[in-house]
Motif scaffolding. Structure first.
Motif, short mmCIF file in Angstrom:
data_model
loop_
_atom_site.label_atom_id
_atom_site.label_comp_id
_atom_site.label_asym_id
_atom_site.label_seq_id
_atom_site.Cartn_x
_atom_site.Cartn_y
_atom_site.Cartn_z
N LYS A 10 8.59 5.91 -3.91
CA LYS A 10 9.86 5.77 -4.62
C LYS A 10 11.00 5.54 -3.63
N ALA A 11 10.98 6.28 -2.51
CA ALA A 11 12.02 6.11 -1.49
C ALA A 11 12.00 4.69 -0.91
N PHE A 12 10.81 4.13 -0.74
CA PHE A 12 10.68 2.76 -0.25
C PHE A 12 11.33 1.78 -1.22
N LEU A 13 11.01 1.92 -2.51
CA LEU A 13 11.57 1.02 -3.51
C LEU A 13 13.09 1.15 -3.59
N GLU A 14 13.60 2.38 -3.50
CA GLU A 14 15.04 2.58 -3.54
C GLU A 14 15.73 1.89 -2.36
N MET A 33 4.58 8.25 -9.07
CA MET A 33 4.30 7.74 -7.73
C MET A 33 4.72 8.77 -6.68
N PRO A 34 4.10 8.76 -5.51
CA PRO A 34 4.53 9.66 -4.43
C PRO A 34 5.99 9.41 -4.05
N ALA A 35 6.66 10.45 -3.58
CA ALA A 35 8.08 10.36 -3.23
C ALA A 35 8.34 9.26 -2.19
N GLN A 65 0.87 -1.18 0.00
CA GLN A 65 0.00 0.00 0.00
C GLN A 65 0.91 1.22 0.00
N GLY A 66 0.96 1.90 -1.14
CA GLY A 66 1.91 2.98 -1.33
C GLY A 66 1.37 4.37 -1.13
N MET A 98 15.33 8.68 3.41
CA MET A 98 15.60 8.62 1.98
C MET A 98 17.09 8.40 1.77
N LEU A 99 17.44 7.77 0.67
CA LEU A 99 18.83 7.61 0.31
C LEU A 99 19.37 8.93 -0.23
N HIS A 100 20.63 9.23 0.09
CA HIS A 100 21.22 10.49 -0.35
C HIS A 100 22.47 10.30 -1.20
N SER A 101 22.91 9.05 -1.39
CA SER A 101 24.10 8.85 -2.21
C SER A 101 24.09 7.45 -2.81
N GLN A 102 24.80 7.29 -3.91
CA GLN A 102 24.94 5.98 -4.52
C GLN A 102 25.67 5.02 -3.58
#
Length: 198
Positions: A98-102, A93-95, A12-13, A53-57
């Motif tokens: 996307k942050a969850f998938l990342e 998609m909501p941010a 549920q996104g 959230m991720l901030h770097s590779q």
């Protein structure tokens, strides 16, 4: 024809935890149908998860998965069918989605480098998916005028990249003025899809 029982992960996104959101009613209808169909179902509700959230590779490649996402990631690994629900926000998609998938689809879980021909090896093969997107515009406008760009990106560049196939989609447009009868038809469709794990 007897249906084969599946292990289903519902994602549920919707970032808003308000239970009155129509997208939540849709995922609940799918859940009800899947359980009625004898499937084993687990739900991941990203609105209730606390993660950065991720901030770097470098963080994505070698960082530690947040503790709050260990169980959701394990659920995705356990499932052989993944159903993702989210609302269209600013054309995608909501941010938070996307942050969850990342976070969860990291190297070592979703894919690994060093496959044949220099391409990454897909680690989520054997899983199928359905993407359900709600939106204010008519779905035909999104599909044909906007060419369903964000849906195609999720299908091809994220899920497909990790080996998920087949990936089907359901678009539900004009949700703000769809009316009670149309909403009920959509809920009924979700229940039937859940029963068939489609």
């Amino acid at each position: 024809m007897k249906l084969v029982s599946k292990r289903i992960a519902i994602v549920q996104g919707h970032p808003d935890p308000d239970p009155e959101r129509f997208g939540r009613a849709l995922s609940n209808a799918y859940l009800q149908g899947a359980r009625d169909g004898g499937h084993d179902v687990r739900v991941i509700d990203i609105a209730g998860l606390d993660f950065p959230m991720l901030h770097s590779q470098q963080d994505w490649l070698t960082g530690t998965l947040p503790e709050s996402l260990r169980e959701p990631q394990a659920t995705l690994g356990w499932a052989n069918h993944i159903v993702i629900f989210y609302p269209m926000w600013l054309g995608t998609m909501p941010a938070l989605m996307k942050a969850f998938l990342e976070q969860v689809l990291r190297p070592g879980f979703a894919f690994t480098y060093g496959g044949s021909g220099g391409l990454p090896k897909k680690l989520l093969t054997g899983k199928s998916a359905r993407i359900v997107i709600t939106m204010g515009m008519p779905e035909i406008v999104y599909r044909w005028y906007f060419r369903a760009h964000s849906l195609k990106s999720l299908q091809r560049n994220i899920l497909g990249f990790c080996g998920v196939s087949p990936i089907r989609s359901t678009l539900i447009g004009t949700i703000l003025n769809g009316g009670r009868v149309r909403h009920e038809l959509c809920l009924q469709k979700m229940r039937l899809l859940g029963q068939r794990a489609g």
